[in-house]
Design an enzyme around this catalytic site. Structure first.
Site, PDB file in Angstrom:
ATOM      1  N   ASP A 199      20.237  76.823  59.741  1.00 50.25           N
ATOM      2  CA  ASP A 199      21.450  75.843  59.405  1.00 50.25           C
ATOM      3  C   ASP A 199      22.413  75.967  60.516  1.00 50.25           C
ATOM      4  O   ASP A 199      23.243  74.985  60.796  1.00 50.25           O
ATOM      5  CB  ASP A 199      21.884  76.172  57.919  1.00 50.25           C
ATOM      6  CG  ASP A 199      22.865  74.847  57.455  1.00 50.25           C
ATOM      7  OD1 ASP A 199      22.316  73.966  57.706  1.00 50.25           O
ATOM      8  OD2 ASP A 199      23.955  75.295  56.954  1.00 50.25           O
TER       9      ASP A 199
ATOM     10  N   HIS B  72      10.403  60.032  58.190  1.00 50.41           N
ATOM     11  CA  HIS B  72       9.848  61.231  58.161  1.00 50.41           C
ATOM     12  C   HIS B  72       8.549  61.476  57.180  1.00 50.41           C
ATOM     13  O   HIS B  72       8.022  62.511  57.335  1.00 50.41           O
ATOM     14  CB  HIS B  72      11.058  62.117  57.210  1.00 50.41           C
ATOM     15  CG  HIS B  72      11.999  63.078  58.160  1.00 50.41           C
ATOM     16  ND1 HIS B  72      11.694  63.631  59.103  1.00 50.41           N
ATOM     17  CD2 HIS B  72      13.475  62.631  57.960  1.00 50.41           C
ATOM     18  CE1 HIS B  72      13.087  63.935  59.700  1.00 50.41           C
ATOM     19  NE2 HIS B  72      13.881  63.453  59.009  1.00 50.41           N
TER      20      HIS B  72
ATOM     21  N   GLU C 195      14.508  63.906  53.253  1.00 51.87           N
ATOM     22  CA  GLU C 195      13.297  63.155  53.143  1.00 51.87           C
ATOM     23  C   GLU C 195      12.415  63.808  52.079  1.00 51.87           C
ATOM     24  O   GLU C 195      11.026  63.949  52.362  1.00 51.87           O
ATOM     25  CB  GLU C 195      12.551  63.139  54.421  1.00 51.87           C
ATOM     26  CG  GLU C 195      12.258  64.335  55.014  1.00 51.87           C
ATOM     27  CD  GLU C 195      13.375  65.381  55.780  1.00 51.87           C
ATOM     28  OE1 GLU C 195      14.686  64.974  55.480  1.00 51.87           O
ATOM     29  OE2 GLU C 195      12.991  66.204  56.712  1.00 51.87           O
TER      30      GLU C 195
ATOM     31  N   TYR D  24      17.970  65.680  67.181  1.00 55.50           N
ATOM     32  CA  TYR D  24      17.821  64.191  66.715  1.00 55.50           C
ATOM     33  C   TYR D  24      18.057  63.339  68.171  1.00 55.50           C
ATOM     34  O   TYR D  24      16.874  62.625  68.508  1.00 55.50           O
ATOM     35  CB  TYR D  24      18.757  63.999  65.950  1.00 55.50           C
ATOM     36  CG  TYR D  24      19.083  64.266  64.718  1.00 55.50           C
ATOM     37  CD1 TYR D  24      19.521  65.759  64.286  1.00 55.50           C
ATOM     38  CD2 TYR D  24      18.650  63.628  63.459  1.00 55.50           C
ATOM     39  CE1 TYR D  24      19.525  66.144  63.076  1.00 55.50           C
ATOM     40  CE2 TYR D  24      18.704  64.197  62.178  1.00 55.50           C
ATOM     41  CZ  TYR D  24      19.105  65.375  61.973  1.00 55.50           C
ATOM     42  OH  TYR D  24      19.156  65.786  60.868  1.00 55.50           O
TER      43      TYR D  24
ATOM     44  N   HIS E  57      15.397  56.142  58.438  1.00 56.64           N
ATOM     45  CA  HIS E  57      15.278  57.611  59.057  1.00 56.64           C
ATOM     46  C   HIS E  57      14.301  58.317  57.915  1.00 56.64           C
ATOM     47  O   HIS E  57      13.521  59.042  58.541  1.00 56.64           O
ATOM     48  CB  HIS E  57      16.578  58.193  59.053  1.00 56.64           C
ATOM     49  CG  HIS E  57      16.573  59.662  59.726  1.00 56.64           C
ATOM     50  ND1 HIS E  57      16.713  59.899  60.958  1.00 56.64           N
ATOM     51  CD2 HIS E  57      16.450  60.814  59.296  1.00 56.64           C
ATOM     52  CE1 HIS E  57      16.584  61.224  61.192  1.00 56.64           C
ATOM     53  NE2 HIS E  57      16.499  61.737  60.086  1.00 56.64           N
ATOM     54  N   GLU E  58      14.958  58.376  56.768  1.00 56.97           N
ATOM     55  CA  GLU E  58      14.461  59.228  55.745  1.00 56.97           C
ATOM     56  C   GLU E  58      12.709  58.639  55.620  1.00 56.97           C
ATOM     57  O   GLU E  58      11.726  59.703  55.547  1.00 56.97           O
ATOM     58  CB  GLU E  58      15.050  59.391  54.543  1.00 56.97           C
ATOM     59  CG  GLU E  58      16.595  59.767  54.807  1.00 56.97           C
ATOM     60  CD  GLU E  58      16.775  61.084  55.608  1.00 56.97           C
ATOM     61  OE1 GLU E  58      15.789  61.770  55.715  1.00 56.97           O
ATOM     62  OE2 GLU E  58      17.968  61.152  56.123  1.00 56.97           O
TER      63      GLU E  58
ATOM     64  N   GLU F  27      12.844  65.784  63.698  1.00 57.87           N
ATOM     65  CA  GLU F  27      14.130  64.955  63.644  1.00 57.87           C
ATOM     66  C   GLU F  27      14.212  64.177  65.346  1.00 57.87           C
ATOM     67  O   GLU F  27      14.468  62.976  64.943  1.00 57.87           O
ATOM     68  CB  GLU F  27      15.556  65.899  63.752  1.00 57.87           C
ATOM     69  CG  GLU F  27      15.632  66.692  62.425  1.00 57.87           C
ATOM     70  CD  GLU F  27      15.689  65.839  61.261  1.00 57.87           C
ATOM     71  OE1 GLU F  27      15.755  64.366  61.439  1.00 57.87           O
ATOM     72  OE2 GLU F  27      15.452  66.248  59.961  1.00 57.87           O
TER      73      GLU F  27
HETATM   74  N1  BES Z   1      16.199  66.399  56.974  1.00 54.53           N
HETATM   75  C1  BES Z   1      17.509  65.846  57.400  1.00 54.53           C
HETATM   76  C2  BES Z   1      18.683  66.550  56.752  1.00 54.53           C
HETATM   77  C3  BES Z   1      18.763  68.190  56.978  1.00 54.53           C
HETATM   78  C4  BES Z   1      18.529  68.787  58.044  1.00 54.53           C
HETATM   79  C5  BES Z   1      19.093  68.932  55.813  1.00 54.53           C
HETATM   80  C6  BES Z   1      18.460  69.988  58.235  1.00 54.53           C
HETATM   81  C7  BES Z   1      19.184  70.362  56.061  1.00 54.53           C
HETATM   82  C8  BES Z   1      18.902  71.035  57.368  1.00 54.53           C
HETATM   83  C9  BES Z   1      17.717  64.154  57.185  1.00 54.53           C
HETATM   84  O1  BES Z   1      16.401  63.746  57.347  1.00 54.53           O
HETATM   85  C10 BES Z   1      18.700  63.871  58.231  1.00 54.53           C
HETATM   86  O2  BES Z   1      18.678  63.922  59.230  1.00 54.53           O
HETATM   87  N2  BES Z   1      19.911  63.410  57.752  1.00 54.53           N
HETATM   88  C11 BES Z   1      20.839  62.818  58.298  1.00 54.53           C
HETATM   89  C12 BES Z   1      20.866  61.080  58.348  1.00 54.53           C
HETATM   90  C13 BES Z   1      20.156  60.523  59.304  1.00 54.53           C
HETATM   91  C14 BES Z   1      20.320  59.048  59.223  1.00 54.53           C
HETATM   92  C15 BES Z   1      20.352  60.887  60.781  1.00 54.53           C
HETATM   93  C16 BES Z   1      22.166  63.276  57.672  1.00 54.53           C
HETATM   94  O3  BES Z   1      22.052  63.757  56.584  1.00 54.53           O
HETATM   95  O4  BES Z   1      23.172  63.010  58.226  1.00 54.53           O
HETATM   96 ZN    ZN Z   2      16.079  63.731  59.444  1.00 49.41          ZN
END
Ligand code: BES
Ligand code: ZN
Length: 644
Positions: free
Chosen positions: A414, A339, A311, A422, A335-336, A358
């Site tokens: 991470d 955010h 995002e 989520y 989703h993005e 999330e």
């Molecule tokens: N912000 C996240 C991606 C993220 C989280 C990157 C933690 C690094 C550390 C992003 O908004 C996200 O949740 N992406 C998901 C897709 C979403 C539709 C659930 C993904 O990348 O799978």
């Molecule tokens: Zn996210």
């Protein structure tokens, strides 16, 4: 309104030749203490960054970004004699300090030994009164927050590509800064690139860059062997939202405030796939108030991008694997985009509060999907979410990670990343919505965003706000014990409101009839109307012990091994591995080498690693794929293969 005024002040100030931090546009926001965050080494009690000035050049041969980063601080401790910044694998050439608009003075610095979780603290001596530093540095070719792609890894195959991914704590691998979501700053950046490439950042792009954003097509390079791009981020953001990409990029306009950046051969398909973006913004604005970031563009990255989406403000980064041709995976954009309220506007104070980012975003995402594509589609996605949650919990080894409040002391956030924040976070909000009614809950969330706009907030702050603004309006509707259970349980509370259990009733009926010996034609007749989500559920709910002949029959009829839909292919390959249906393996291997999105490849490695022949194959695939993966994906896969 406040943001507009800030933007204007910023413009006026930015054109003046010097500017003291006291005049900076953010200084009128309240002075908030930065929440204690175990993932930063910075001394945020003494200095709090308010503005960043970047001047970097990209060297694709050396795989480095190098130049200067200037930080302007709010000095909170008169007596502090040093500022400590987060860094990881940076080479520091020179450090200077200054007070207010005074001249730069050389100062001394010391770089601590690196810790695996957090990198190296950079200690910079601060003369009395100093409140600015300028660090001259370069990044390492293996910087964790950057991926340098060879031309062969791009769609066009002719030009290299660079992209950053700062969340959660990788910004420190390409900028020395206070890498904690509790610190928000504005920034401006000057980026030098090779002459045929275009730089974009998740910021306001200077119209002089390429004359691009508002036209359909960026101009071509004419200004010598290198080009310079300028950016400005007038809203204060946390470090994890700083983002840059450089490549052979083209732009397609979708609406007055939305468009897509991608490689030229991808950009038209991307603009078609994402054409509902403007409608999504309008829908979200109706629910939660104005979109406060100006433009909303998307950048489609090469397939090695390790996430589905990120995002980054004004410019969501997205995997090309969601371009299915039928908009069936565009909930990622919902989703993005969500955010822009939950996360970018109101940010988790620390990574322990990640569920605030999330969980709320996943709730809002499904509200957008419901408004645009109907309740049935949203219910199906929610049902898939709940089953992903259960699966996710099984793979988590640290008990706290199965709850909304993991203990991140000493750990890279991470390592705790999963579906729990989520989907459990969303279920918590759905529960509250059910107790207070949708109207009251919508108003509550909108107020949460409004009153914490451009701030970072902790779980404790959320709970206090929840009590005053929702719980107390209907005493007894929700008990304290229930709230505590939502936060601390390793499972779904018994009183949760789960998605409609019949979301997939028709799919399950067709599946059971076929499994009992029903004809393939009958199955095909029903399946011809299935959406991507229905296909995912069908494949994912087939027995893990099927005869090869039945799988082959399915495959022949529905061409699942060759599916161009990345999510359907994913669940099919998992079924194939469980059944050792090797006919699907060659296509699966190509998929695992081409795609670097962790969510799509990691479960395949894990499944393969669960039996000896499979582990051998997994190692073989990884040997070939490794160089093409993002550093984060490399580490994740290497860890899985090491453990088994
Ligand atoms: N912000 C996240 C991606 C993220 C989280 C990157 C933690 C690094 C550390 C992003 O908004 C996200 O949740 N992406 C998901 C897709 C979403 C539709 C659930 C993904 O990348 O799978
Ligand atoms: Zn996210």
């Amino acid at each position: 309104m406040r943001f507009k005024a800030n933007a204007i002040v910023f413009l006026i100030l930015a054109t003046a030749c010097s500017r003291t931090p006291a005049e900076s546009p953010t200084s009128r926001t309240p002075v908030l203490t930065v929440p204690k965050d175990s993932s930063t080494l910075a001394n945020v009690g003494a200095f709090v960054a308010k503005h960043l000035v970047l001047d970097l050049s990209a060297d694709f041969a050396a795989k480095t970004l190098s130049g200067t980063a200037e930080l302007r601080f709010d000095r909170r401790d008169r007596d502090a004699s040093e500022v400590v910044l987060d860094t990881r694998d940076l080479t520091i050439q020179k450090v200077e300090a200054a007070a207010g608009s005074g001249a730069w003075m050389a100062t001394t610095h010391r770089l601590d030994a690196a810790t695996p979780a957090f990198g190296s603290a950079l200690h910079i001596a601060m003369p009395s009164g100093a409140d600015r530093v300028r660090v001259t540095y370069s990044t390492s070719p293996s910087a964790r927050g950057l991926q340098w792609l060879a031309p062969s890894q791009t769609a066009g195959k002719k030009q290299p590509f660079l992209f950053s991914q700062a969340q959660a704590i990788q910004a420190r691998s390409f900028i020395p800064l206070q890498d904690t979501p509790g610190v928000r700053m504005t920034y401006e950046a000057t980026i030098g690139t090779p002459k045929d490439l275009v730089a974009v950042m998740a910021a306001e792009m200077d119209p002089a860059n390429v004359g691009p954003v508002l036209s359909d097509r960026p101009g071509t390079a004419t200004d010598g062997p290198t080009r310079t791009f300028k950016f400005k981020m007038p809203q204060a953001i946390p470090s994890y939202l700083i983002a840059i990409a450089i490549g052979d990029l083209a732009f397609r306009k979708m609406s007055d405030r939305t468009g897509v950046w991608a490689e030229p051969s991808v950009v038209d398909a991307a603009a078609r796939e994402f054409e509902d973006t403007e409608k999504m913004i309008v829908t979200t604005e109706k629910l939660y108030g104005p979109y406060r970031w100006g433009r909303y563009d998307l950048l489609v990255l090469p397939p090695s991008f390790p996430f589905g989406g990120m995002e980054n403000p004004r410019l969501t980064f997205a995997t090309p694997t969601v371009i299915a041709g039928d908009k069936s995976l565009v909930s990622l954009v919902a989703h993005e985009l969500a955010h822009s309220w939950s996360g970018n506007l109101v940010t988790n104070g620390t990574w322990r509060d990640f569920w605030l980012n999330e969980g709320i975003t996943t709730y809002v995402e499904r509200r957008i999907v419901e408004a645009l594509y109907g309740k049935h589609t949203a219910d199906m996605q929610a049902a898939i979410g709940v089953s992903d949650l259960a699966e996710s919990r099984k793979t988590l080894e640290v008990a706290g990670d199965r709850t909304l409040l993991p203990d991140l002391e000493g750990r890279d956030p991470d390592d705790a990343l999963s579906n729990v924040p989520y989907e459990q976070g969303r279920l918590f909000l759905v529960f509250l919505e059910s107790k207070f009614g949708r109207d009251a809950f919508d108003q509550f969330l909108r107020k949460w965003f409004d009153e914490h706009a451009f701030q970072s907030a902790t779980t404790e702050q959320f709970l206090a706000f929840l009590k005053t603004n929702l719980l107390d309006t209907k005493p007894g509707a929700v008990t304290d014990a229930q709230i505590q259970e939502w936060l601390h349980t390793e499972g779904i509370p018994a009183f949760a409101v789960l998605p409609m259990s019949d979301a997939f009733a028709k799919v399950e009926q067709a599946r059971d009839e076929w499994l009992k010996g029903g004809s393939m034609d009958a199955l095909a007749r029903t399946a011809s109307a299935w959406s991507t989500q229905e296909w995912i559920h069908f494949v994912d709910s087939l027995p893990r012990t099927m005869e090869a002949s039945r799988l082959a029959a399915l495959d022949q009829r529905f061409k699942l091994t060759q599916s161009m839909n990345s999510e359907i292919a994913h669940v099919w390959y998992r079924l194939a591995i469980a059944n050792h249906y090797t006919a699907a393996y060659p296509a699966m291997e190509r998929y695992m080498i081409r795609i670097g999105r962790r969510k799509l490849i990691v479960p395949l490695y894990r499944d393969l690693a669960s039996y000896p022949e499979g582990l051998k194959l997994a190692n073989k695939i990884f040997a070939e794929a490794r160089d093409g993966y993002h550093p984060l994906a490399q580490t994740t896969v290497a860890d899985i293969l090491k453990k088994t």
